[in-house]
Design a protein around this motif. Sequence first.
Motif, PDB file in Angstrom:
ATOM      1  N   GLN A 315       0.789  -1.262  -0.104  1.00 26.89           N
ATOM      2  CA  GLN A 315      -0.031   0.065  -0.076  1.00 26.89           C
ATOM      3  C   GLN A 315       0.937   1.244   0.115  1.00 26.89           C
ATOM      4  OE1 GLN A 315      -2.541  -0.656   3.379  1.00 26.89           O
ATOM      5  NE2 GLN A 315      -4.455  -0.974   2.010  1.00 26.89           N
ATOM      6  N   ASP A 316       2.166   1.127   0.764  1.00 25.90           N
ATOM      7  CA  ASP A 316       2.890   2.407   0.811  1.00 25.90           C
ATOM      8  C   ASP A 316       3.363   2.624  -0.708  1.00 25.90           C
ATOM      9  OD1 ASP A 316       2.742   2.599   3.518  1.00 25.90           O
ATOM     10  OD2 ASP A 316       4.702   2.037   3.921  1.00 25.90           O
ATOM     11  N   ALA A 317       3.786   1.632  -1.476  1.00 25.22           N
ATOM     12  CA  ALA A 317       4.169   1.895  -2.982  1.00 25.22           C
ATOM     13  C   ALA A 317       3.251   2.275  -3.656  1.00 25.22           C
ATOM     14  CB  ALA A 317       4.808   0.372  -3.494  1.00 25.22           C
ATOM     15  N   THR A 318       1.948   1.841  -3.510  1.00 26.12           N
ATOM     16  CA  THR A 318       0.986   2.334  -4.115  1.00 26.12           C
ATOM     17  C   THR A 318       0.416   3.790  -4.114  1.00 26.12           C
ATOM     18  OG1 THR A 318      -0.247   0.143  -4.284  1.00 26.12           O
ATOM     19  CG2 THR A 318      -1.708   2.223  -4.539  1.00 26.12           C
ATOM     20  N   ALA A 319       0.452   4.134  -2.688  1.00 28.63           N
ATOM     21  CA  ALA A 319       0.261   5.496  -2.361  1.00 28.63           C
ATOM     22  C   ALA A 319       1.646   6.642  -3.002  1.00 28.63           C
ATOM     23  CB  ALA A 319       0.281   5.773  -0.775  1.00 28.63           C
ATOM     24  N   ARG A 338       3.364  11.823   2.720  1.00 27.91           N
ATOM     25  CA  ARG A 338       3.094  11.917   4.179  1.00 27.91           C
ATOM     26  C   ARG A 338       1.662  11.910   4.410  1.00 27.91           C
ATOM     27  NH1 ARG A 338       6.932  15.955   3.675  1.00 27.91           N
ATOM     28  NH2 ARG A 338       5.443  17.367   3.691  1.00 27.91           N
ATOM     29  N   THR A 339       0.934  12.664   3.673  1.00 29.11           N
ATOM     30  CA  THR A 339      -0.356  12.828   4.168  1.00 29.11           C
ATOM     31  C   THR A 339      -1.285  11.444   3.865  1.00 29.11           C
ATOM     32  OG1 THR A 339      -0.458  15.208   3.374  1.00 29.11           O
ATOM     33  CG2 THR A 339      -2.365  14.121   3.515  1.00 29.11           C
ATOM     34  N   ALA A 340      -0.788  10.785   2.808  1.00 32.93           N
ATOM     35  CA  ALA A 340      -1.630   9.474   2.451  1.00 32.93           C
ATOM     36  C   ALA A 340      -1.315   8.245   3.647  1.00 32.93           C
ATOM     37  CB  ALA A 340      -1.253   8.753   1.319  1.00 32.93           C
ATOM     38  N   ARG A 341      -0.087   8.192   4.044  1.00 32.37           N
ATOM     39  CA  ARG A 341       0.505   6.997   4.526  1.00 32.37           C
ATOM     40  C   ARG A 341       0.723   7.421   6.289  1.00 32.37           C
ATOM     41  NH1 ARG A 341      -1.914   3.280   3.444  1.00 32.37           N
ATOM     42  NH2 ARG A 341      -0.246   1.778   4.132  1.00 32.37           N
ATOM     43  N   GLN A 391      -5.989  -1.760   6.468  1.00 30.53           N
ATOM     44  CA  GLN A 391      -7.334  -0.653   6.188  1.00 30.53           C
ATOM     45  C   GLN A 391      -7.302  -0.571   4.707  1.00 30.53           C
ATOM     46  OE1 GLN A 391      -5.652   2.745   7.856  1.00 30.53           O
ATOM     47  NE2 GLN A 391      -6.158   2.338   9.850  1.00 30.53           N
ATOM     48  N   PRO A 392      -8.556  -0.431   4.253  1.00 33.04           N
ATOM     49  CA  PRO A 392      -8.712   0.172   2.700  1.00 33.04           C
ATOM     50  C   PRO A 392      -7.897   1.197   2.460  1.00 33.04           C
ATOM     51  CG  PRO A 392     -10.721  -0.534   3.589  1.00 33.04           C
ATOM     52  CD  PRO A 392      -9.965  -0.277   4.883  1.00 33.04           C
ATOM     53  N   MET A 393      -7.426   1.191   1.292  1.00 38.52           N
ATOM     54  CA  MET A 393      -6.882   2.625   0.738  1.00 38.52           C
ATOM     55  C   MET A 393      -7.807   3.710   0.517  1.00 38.52           C
ATOM     56  SD  MET A 393      -3.304   1.770  -1.161  1.00 38.52           S
ATOM     57  CE  MET A 393      -2.651   3.379  -0.740  1.00 38.52           C
ATOM     58  N   THR A 394      -7.541   4.806   0.802  1.00 42.62           N
ATOM     59  CA  THR A 394      -8.547   5.976   0.284  1.00 42.62           C
ATOM     60  C   THR A 394      -8.320   5.964  -1.019  1.00 42.62           C
ATOM     61  OG1 THR A 394      -8.161   7.115   2.423  1.00 42.62           O
ATOM     62  CG2 THR A 394      -9.148   8.392   0.641  1.00 42.62           C
ATOM     63  N   PRO A 395      -9.373   5.998  -2.034  1.00 44.55           N
ATOM     64  CA  PRO A 395      -9.415   6.270  -3.514  1.00 44.55           C
ATOM     65  C   PRO A 395      -8.613   7.617  -3.757  1.00 44.55           C
ATOM     66  CG  PRO A 395     -11.566   5.562  -3.002  1.00 44.55           C
ATOM     67  CD  PRO A 395     -10.630   5.920  -1.660  1.00 44.55           C
TER      68      PRO A 395
END
Length: 395
Positions: A315-319, A338-341, A391-395
């Motif tokens: 998920q980090d890589a996706t963000a 930073r904001t996303a993860r 957790q689900p990732m925020t779209p």
Amino acid sequence: MGGSIAGCAFASAAARAGADEVVVLERTRGRLADRGLGLCIHDERAAELAATGALPGGIATHRLTRRRWVVREAGEPAGRVFWEQPFPFHSYHWGLLWQGLRQATPAAVAYRQGAVVTGVSGAGGRAEVRLAAGTAESFDLVVGADGYRSVVREAVCPESRPTYAGYVCWRGNFDARRLESLGDGGWPPESVTTVCFAGGSCVVYRIPGPDGPRVNWVLYATPPQAGRLPYDDPTSFPPGRVTEELTAHLGTLLDREFPPYWAGVIGLTEAEDTFVQPIYDLESARTTAGRLLLAGDAATVVRPHNTSGAAKALQDATAFEDAWRRAGTWDALLHAYRTARGAAGREMVALARRLGRGQVEQTPAWATMNHREAETWWQGQLGGATGIGGQPMTP
């Protein structure tokens, strides 16, 4: 920096997003794929990650659907099941997962093994990497995917260090065909079993392997005479280096606390496939600084109870890839990451701490629990979270 799961995922993400040059620096020279540990990814997280390209197809998995909680009880060789819950996960073999991620890494990525990094700096609009060979290299951005003993984290936030949780886990795995020697323990292949006892618990499940299915287990408990062992400094005891004291304590736990069948299951593991991992927590004060960025376990160390480590790294890589595509500058990319993860990592650490308290540090009277009491206890551990597995990732 770091060429395992997080490192391969970030390298692929950067290449897909349009980076002109991507270099992976991996300190080991051997085959990372030889690591035989098991891990699980929640079905919903896997679907999300497959849709973004972060989780390649074709990697061997084993389907899991139910989790059974058992306690030792006289006259019951496999123990008494006091609770059963849905468990919508697929299990993976660490080495096969890494191998799939490595094979999916674009050919344009330079993957360099035996590259030991001794230090990094990220000020002045560039990042510099210092190598043990005495050379230094300059990049636009350095991603610290170098694990819980991260060199990059030392530069980003040296005040943030892993904290020993007060207990360890013994881990092991073996060829599932060995189970035939124990007879039928009533263990469906799609089921995860958690053996519960005062002061600890043990999770047992099947995983795919290079040569067929394997049994993977993780046993959590307080070690004997903890003060004699160097747990304050992040460490582990790999196969072949587990101390006699730790080996003997594992045997004591199996004899004293486990139903006979499950003690027999753990006892099928060879010494060379058994190791001990002290449990740590880490919340980095920052995930970026200058041209440095932290990923996976370098950013947050989450106790394994949450079953979210691999999913979190992907998920980090996706963000990161999403931030790259949206940002027009390096500063904007780092801010978006930073904001996303940042919050997601902190919430996973908090949940895993609650799970650790409930399943190791402050265990309940499992032997007297019924299904309803177990469900109430579980919801108390979750503390409002929807479940484990990330957790689900925020779209």
